[in-house]
Design a protein around this motif. Structure first.
Motif, short mmCIF file in Angstrom:
data_model
loop_
_atom_site.label_atom_id
_atom_site.label_comp_id
_atom_site.label_asym_id
_atom_site.label_seq_id
_atom_site.Cartn_x
_atom_site.Cartn_y
_atom_site.Cartn_z
N GLY A 24 0.81 -1.21 0.00
CA GLY A 24 0.00 0.00 0.00
C GLY A 24 0.85 1.26 0.00
O GLY A 24 0.53 2.23 -0.69
N GLN A 25 1.95 1.26 0.76
CA GLN A 25 2.84 2.42 0.78
C GLN A 25 3.52 2.62 -0.57
O GLN A 25 3.70 3.76 -1.02
N VAL A 26 3.89 1.52 -1.23
CA VAL A 26 4.49 1.62 -2.56
C VAL A 26 3.46 2.17 -3.54
O VAL A 26 3.77 3.04 -4.36
N LEU A 27 2.23 1.67 -3.45
CA LEU A 27 1.17 2.15 -4.34
C LEU A 27 0.90 3.64 -4.14
O LEU A 27 0.68 4.37 -5.10
N ASP A 28 0.91 4.08 -2.88
CA ASP A 28 0.72 5.50 -2.61
C ASP A 28 1.82 6.32 -3.27
O ASP A 28 1.56 7.40 -3.82
N ALA A 29 3.05 5.83 -3.21
CA ALA A 29 4.18 6.55 -3.82
C ALA A 29 4.05 6.60 -5.34
O ALA A 29 4.43 7.59 -5.96
N LEU A 30 3.49 5.54 -5.93
CA LEU A 30 3.36 5.50 -7.39
C LEU A 30 2.13 6.25 -7.89
O LEU A 30 2.12 6.72 -9.02
N GLY A 31 1.11 6.33 -7.09
CA GLY A 31 -0.12 7.00 -7.51
C GLY A 31 -1.16 5.97 -7.90
O GLY A 31 -0.88 5.08 -8.69
N GLU A 32 -2.35 6.08 -7.36
CA GLU A 32 -3.36 5.05 -7.55
C GLU A 32 -4.02 5.07 -8.92
O GLU A 32 -4.76 4.17 -9.26
N ARG A 33 -3.72 6.06 -9.74
CA ARG A 33 -4.31 6.10 -11.08
C ARG A 33 -3.34 5.57 -12.13
O ARG A 33 -3.68 5.49 -13.30
N SER A 34 -2.14 5.23 -11.72
CA SER A 34 -1.09 4.86 -12.66
C SER A 34 -1.06 3.36 -12.90
O SER A 34 -0.43 2.62 -12.17
N PHE A 35 -1.72 2.93 -13.96
CA PHE A 35 -1.77 1.52 -14.30
C PHE A 35 -0.38 0.97 -14.63
O PHE A 35 0.01 -0.08 -14.11
N ALA A 36 0.38 1.66 -15.48
CA ALA A 36 1.69 1.15 -15.91
C ALA A 36 2.65 0.93 -14.75
O ALA A 36 3.22 -0.16 -14.62
N PRO A 37 2.88 1.92 -13.86
CA PRO A 37 3.80 1.66 -12.75
C PRO A 37 3.31 0.57 -11.80
O PRO A 37 4.11 -0.14 -11.21
N LEU A 38 1.99 0.43 -11.69
CA LEU A 38 1.46 -0.58 -10.77
C LEU A 38 1.67 -2.00 -11.28
O LEU A 38 1.79 -2.93 -10.48
N ILE A 39 1.73 -2.19 -12.60
CA ILE A 39 2.08 -3.52 -13.09
C ILE A 39 3.58 -3.65 -13.30
O ILE A 39 4.10 -4.76 -13.36
N LEU A 40 4.27 -2.51 -13.39
CA LEU A 40 5.73 -2.56 -13.55
C LEU A 40 6.40 -3.13 -12.32
O LEU A 40 7.30 -3.97 -12.43
N VAL A 41 5.97 -2.73 -11.15
CA VAL A 41 6.61 -3.19 -9.91
C VAL A 41 6.55 -4.71 -9.77
O VAL A 41 7.59 -5.35 -9.59
N PRO A 42 5.37 -5.36 -9.88
CA PRO A 42 5.39 -6.82 -9.80
C PRO A 42 6.15 -7.46 -10.95
O PRO A 42 6.77 -8.51 -10.78
#
Length: 193
Positions: A24-42
């Motif tokens: 959750g903290q990583v997601l907050d840092a990336l921004g909850e609207r950012s699809f690309a960074p959210l799949i990039l991390v995993p």
């Protein structure tokens, strides 16, 4: 965020001054609207040697990728993930090691990516990428049985995320090759091997 270095900087900043960092903290840092960074991390975690070899990790990461990737198809404004996923933690030391390990390839990838063939990553192309990520994520239970296939799947997910991040259709094409390579490896192991 338009580069892999931008994403790594944000992930690393989430790990600053903490012993453990939750998803959750990583997601907050990336921004909850950012699809690309959210799949990039995993994708990066699956690509990195070590984490993807731990039994169960590719399945959890695949579940996360599928959960995130289905949301643009549903036209959701904000990415939602369940609380139990948000609370999953890694040590800050481990995150910083992964970020450090990824800095050199990130610099190389950032120099290679640029805006081109944007039709492959805009609108319908982005939705096609979301479907491809869901299909890759759905294959993660099988990947547990095939050595290094989770790394290939992580490479495909990472390439799709980079393609969306940099608006680079050529990278989307490379991601398709990674996907086909993963499929070929899995089929060879289960049918031909």
């Amino acid at each position: 965020m338009h580069s892999l270095h931008d994403v790594l900087d944000r992930v690393e900043s989430a790990a600053e001054n903490r012993e453990k960092v939750s998803l959750g903290q990583v997601l907050d840092a990336l921004g909850e609207r950012s699809f690309a960074p959210l799949i990039l991390v995993p994708g990066l975690i699956m690509l990195a040697p070590g984490p993807a070899d731990i039994p169960g990790v590719p399945i959890v990461l695949g579940l996360f990728v599928a959960l995130v990737a289905v949301q643009p198809l549903l036209r959701r404004e904000h990415i939602w993930i369940p609380q139990w996923m948000e609370r999953r933690e890694l040590s800050s030391r481990r995150i910083k090691q992964m970020v450090s390990w990824l800095r050199r390839p990130a610099g190389w990838l950032d120099r290679l990516t640029k805006r081109r063939y944007t039709g492959l990553v805009n609108h319908a192309g982005a939705l096609t990428i979301a479907v491809a990520c869901i299909l890759i994520a759905a294959s993660t239970p099988l990947l547990e049985f095939v050595p290094f296939s989770a790394n290939l799947a992580g490479g495909a997910i990472t390439a799709f995320a980079l393609a969306l991040l940099a608006k680079d259709g050529l990278v989307a094409g490379i991601a398709i090759l990674f996907s086909l390579g993963t499929l070929g490896l899995v089929l060879y192991q289960f049918i031909g091997g």
